[in-house]
Design a protein around this motif. Structure first.
Motif, PDB file in Angstrom:
ATOM      1  N   UNK A 225      -8.191  -2.640 -29.116  1.00  0.00           N
ATOM      2  CA  UNK A 225      -8.753  -1.294 -29.302  1.00  0.00           C
ATOM      3  C   UNK A 225      -9.849  -0.966 -28.304  1.00  0.00           C
ATOM      4  N   UNK A 226     -10.670  -1.961 -27.959  1.00  0.00           N
ATOM      5  CA  UNK A 226     -11.760  -1.718 -27.018  1.00  0.00           C
ATOM      6  C   UNK A 226     -11.233  -1.342 -25.642  1.00  0.00           C
ATOM      7  N   UNK A 227     -10.233  -2.087 -25.141  1.00  0.00           N
ATOM      8  CA  UNK A 227      -9.685  -1.770 -23.829  1.00  0.00           C
ATOM      9  C   UNK A 227      -8.975  -0.425 -23.832  1.00  0.00           C
ATOM     10  N   UNK A 228      -8.212  -0.146 -24.883  1.00  0.00           N
ATOM     11  CA  UNK A 228      -7.474   1.109 -24.933  1.00  0.00           C
ATOM     12  C   UNK A 228      -8.415   2.305 -25.001  1.00  0.00           C
ATOM     13  N   UNK A 229      -9.559   2.142 -25.649  1.00  0.00           N
ATOM     14  CA  UNK A 229     -10.551   3.214 -25.662  1.00  0.00           C
ATOM     15  C   UNK A 229     -11.151   3.405 -24.280  1.00  0.00           C
ATOM     16  N   UNK A 230     -11.468   2.308 -23.607  1.00  0.00           N
ATOM     17  CA  UNK A 230     -12.102   2.395 -22.286  1.00  0.00           C
ATOM     18  C   UNK A 230     -11.155   2.946 -21.228  1.00  0.00           C
ATOM     19  N   UNK A 231      -9.914   2.471 -21.228  1.00  0.00           N
ATOM     20  CA  UNK A 231      -8.987   2.787 -20.143  1.00  0.00           C
ATOM     21  C   UNK A 231      -8.179   4.053 -20.418  1.00  0.00           C
ATOM     22  N   UNK A 232      -7.723   4.216 -21.658  1.00  0.00           N
ATOM     23  CA  UNK A 232      -6.842   5.334 -21.980  1.00  0.00           C
ATOM     24  C   UNK A 232      -7.539   6.456 -22.737  1.00  0.00           C
ATOM     25  N   UNK A 233      -8.740   6.197 -23.217  1.00  0.00           N
ATOM     26  CA  UNK A 233      -9.475   7.234 -23.929  1.00  0.00           C
ATOM     27  C   UNK A 233      -8.890   7.584 -25.279  1.00  0.00           C
ATOM     28  N   UNK A 234      -8.330   6.578 -25.973  1.00  0.00           N
ATOM     29  CA  UNK A 234      -7.752   6.802 -27.305  1.00  0.00           C
ATOM     30  C   UNK A 234      -8.267   5.742 -28.257  1.00  0.00           C
ATOM     31  N   UNK A 235      -8.222   6.060 -29.556  1.00  0.00           N
ATOM     32  CA  UNK A 235      -8.515   5.068 -30.579  1.00  0.00           C
ATOM     33  C   UNK A 235      -7.192   4.458 -31.026  1.00  0.00           C
ATOM     34  N   UNK A 236      -7.142   3.148 -31.004  1.00  0.00           N
ATOM     35  CA  UNK A 236      -5.896   2.448 -31.331  1.00  0.00           C
ATOM     36  C   UNK A 236      -6.087   1.566 -32.548  1.00  0.00           C
ATOM     37  N   UNK A 237      -5.041   1.522 -33.370  1.00  0.00           N
ATOM     38  CA  UNK A 237      -5.003   0.648 -34.532  1.00  0.00           C
ATOM     39  C   UNK A 237      -3.839  -0.316 -34.323  1.00  0.00           C
ATOM     40  N   UNK A 238      -4.132  -1.597 -34.379  1.00  0.00           N
ATOM     41  CA  UNK A 238      -3.106  -2.612 -34.158  1.00  0.00           C
ATOM     42  C   UNK A 238      -2.442  -2.990 -35.478  1.00  0.00           C
ATOM     43  N   UNK A 239      -1.114  -3.036 -35.440  1.00  0.00           N
ATOM     44  CA  UNK A 239      -0.337  -3.512 -36.579  1.00  0.00           C
ATOM     45  C   UNK A 239       0.693  -4.507 -36.058  1.00  0.00           C
ATOM     46  N   UNK A 240       1.277  -5.254 -36.952  1.00  0.00           N
ATOM     47  CA  UNK A 240       2.321  -6.214 -36.588  1.00  0.00           C
ATOM     48  C   UNK A 240       3.689  -5.654 -36.927  1.00  0.00           C
ATOM     49  N   UNK A 241       4.624  -5.825 -36.016  1.00  0.00           N
ATOM     50  CA  UNK A 241       6.003  -5.456 -36.314  1.00  0.00           C
ATOM     51  C   UNK A 241       6.487  -6.340 -37.466  1.00  0.00           C
ATOM     52  N   UNK A 242       7.079  -5.756 -38.499  1.00  0.00           N
ATOM     53  CA  UNK A 242       7.423  -6.546 -39.686  1.00  0.00           C
ATOM     54  C   UNK A 242       8.475  -7.617 -39.453  1.00  0.00           C
ATOM     55  N   UNK A 243       9.282  -7.491 -38.394  1.00  0.00           N
ATOM     56  CA  UNK A 243      10.321  -8.488 -38.142  1.00  0.00           C
ATOM     57  C   UNK A 243       9.964  -9.420 -36.990  1.00  0.00           C
ATOM     58  N   UNK A 244       9.503  -8.850 -35.870  1.00  0.00           N
ATOM     59  CA  UNK A 244       9.248  -9.670 -34.681  1.00  0.00           C
ATOM     60  C   UNK A 244       7.835 -10.226 -34.627  1.00  0.00           C
TER      61      UNK A 244
END
Length: 259
Positions: A225-244
């Motif tokens: 989330x920190x990098x995505x905010x700095x580089x892309x200017x967005x707030x990101x929430x990380x989730x796990x793919x339920x299968x992979x």
């Protein structure tokens, strides 16, 4: 075949588009370039497939400087799918794919039975066999993309360079194309716009901003989330793919800052 980009700098019209950039793609790996528009991804890829000469630095295939290879020898080792491809108008899809065999043919340019078999197989692998006799300029954007990927596969390179290969493709086709590229056993360097696709399919990511590498590593380590905010200017929430179990991202706008 290993691809090494060593301290590459690109200056165009007094502007530095790529600044002392170094990265590596190990043999058989799918390596992604991600970053905002204008960060230098496409400029770097143009240097790799020799549409642009870098101002400084070197690009090597298994230690051999690309500049020392003839155009034919280079094309036998490396194939590319740029964002915009021109010059195929008036040809059928099958004829476009057959262009991928030119580096392997004699000066007479005669197409062998092996060439035809490889081209037919490449079209089938990307689900475009039914397009073989269609004029290329009549195809949809997604159909054209599949034909151009088939041409690259027919070229039988060891290294494949892709600049936004999933443009114009629907969701199913995006997943199919990247799975196909990954399963081809090639060393792949791809600029990708969709971070979730990059997270699922890439072995390693390099994040580019302002012509420089600002982060590299596995998708799990890089897409924070920190990098995505700095580089892309967005707030990101990380989730796990339920299968992979692969990291996947949900986005929203960054909160407005107080004046």
């Amino acid at each position: 075949m290993r691809l090494d980009i060593e301290n590459v700098t690109v200056d165009v019209a007094g502007a530095r588009l790529v600044d002392d950039l170094t990265l590596r793609a190990d043999s058989g790996a799918l390596v992604g370039l991600v970053g905002p528009n204008g960060s230098g991804k496409s400029t770097l890829l143009r240097c790799v497939y020799r549409a642009l000469r870098p101002t400084a630095g070197a690009i090597r295939l298994d230690g051999t400087d690309l500049r020392t290879l003839s155009a034919r020898d280079g094309a036998r080792r490396l194939a590319a799918l740029p964002q915009e491809s021109t010059g195929e108008f008036g040809f059928t899809a099958a004829e476009v794919v057959a262009m991928g065999r030119l580096p392997h043919q004699s000066a007479a340019g005669r197409t062998s039975a092996t060439d035809r078999e490889l081209c037919t197989a490449a079209l089938a692998r990307v689900g475009a066999a039914h397009l073989a006799d269609r004029n290329f300029h009549t195809l949809s954007g997604g159909e054209k993309q599949r034909v151009l990927i088939a041409r690259a596969l027919a070229q039988q390179p060891a290294v494949l360079v892709l600049d936004e290969p999933t443009n114009h493709l629907d969701i199913a086709q995006q997943l199919e194309v990247l799975a196909l590229v990954r399963d081809a056993g090639l060393t792949v360097l791809a600029a990708l716009h969709d971070l979730n696709l990059a997270a699922v399919h890439c072995d390693r990511l390099y994040v580019v901003a302002g012509g420089r590498i600002v982060a590299s590593g596995t998708p799990h380590d890089v897409l924070t989330p920190e990098l995505l905010a700095d580089v892309f200017g967005v707030r990101a929430h990380r989730v796990r793919h339920p299968e992979t179990g692969a990291v996947q991202l949900l986005f929203d706008r960054l909160p407005a800052t107080a004046p």
